[in-house]
Design an enzyme around this catalytic site. Structure first.
Site: not given
Ligand code: 13P
Length: 247
Positions: A7, A9, A92, A94, A164, A170, A209
């Protein structure tokens, strides 16, 4: 076989992505795992062009559930299909937290994606506060039950799920294998129970992560079907180490 889906982002420029896909194609060619990448909307045409005739599955990170109309700034399933989009990340954290997406909106998006032959990657997960208050299962169940409202039994295998935990995204602080396994088993059981099934090939990924250092420990757990990877998917040299995971 495991599923390794990046992903991106809001990262990488067009120039960077061109090099990225060129390198990733070579890695994917020899991979025995499923390789996917979800890019920002504007790079979907590039993904379509560059991933054609490759083993890379590609998609985006959101979409709107209406067919068309006065929805400034939004993108419909039909528009995605114009570029042979396959995957779409939905719900997600976010999107839920920064852009106020509700369970109802996520549900409409899931239904719309399935109707249009897109593969939703439905994300669910608890915050640190919810975990500390022992609300994890309650939160996961609520997110799953509402997202699957109206989804047909036979469509469950046409989608991916991703656990997640918000506190692991992150932060560099991934869930332990034990925590991820427990939540993923709970997610699978919740879905089976909801549909009165005893067994089904549900695909549930872990995200948060995940990187070259912890991938072996986490993915060696058979209940964890793969990873949804943010930061560690941005450089092919690192993503490659996850893609090449072997049991
Ligand atoms: P990270 O791997 O950067 O922690 O992000 C995970 C994520 O949100 C995948 O959708």
């Amino acid at each position: 076989m495991k599923y390794l889906i990046g992903n991106h982002k809001m990262n990488l420029s067009e120039k960077e992505l061109k090099v990225y896909f060129k390198d990733l194609k070579k890695v994917a060619k020899n991979a025995s795992n499923y390789v996917g990448v979800c890019v920002p909307f504007v790079y979907l045409p590039l993904a379509n062009k560059m991933c054609k005739c490759s083993k890379i599955h590609y998609g985006v990170q959101n979409m709107h559930y209406e067919k068309q109309g006065a929805f400034t700034g939004e993108v419909s399933a039909n528009m995605l299909k114009d570029y042979n989009c396959e995957l779409v990340v939905l719900g997600h954290s976010e999107r839920r937290n920064l852009f106020f997406e509700t369970d109802e909106m996520v549900n409409k998006k899931v239904l719309c994606a399935l109707e249009n032959g897109l593969t939703p990657i439905l994300c669910v997960g608890e915050t640190l506060e919810q975990r500390e208050q022992k609300q994890t299962n309650k939160v996961l169940k609520k997110q799953i039950v509402s997202a699957l409202n109206g989804v047909k039994k036979e469509d469950l295998t046409k989608m991916f799920f991703a656990y997640e935990p918000v506190w692991a995204i992150g932060t560099g602080k991934s869930a332990t294998c034990e925590i991820a396994k427990k939540a993923i088993v709970f997610i699978k059981q919740t879905i089976l129970k909801l549909y009165g099934l005893t067994d089904e090939n549900l695909v549930v990924l872990y995200g948060g992560s995940l990187n070259a250092k912890n991938v072996n420990e986490i993915l060696s757990e058979p209940e964890i079907d793969g990873g949804l990877i943010g930061g560690a998917s941005l450089k092919v040299q690192e993503f490659e180490k996850l893609i090449n995971f072997k049991n």
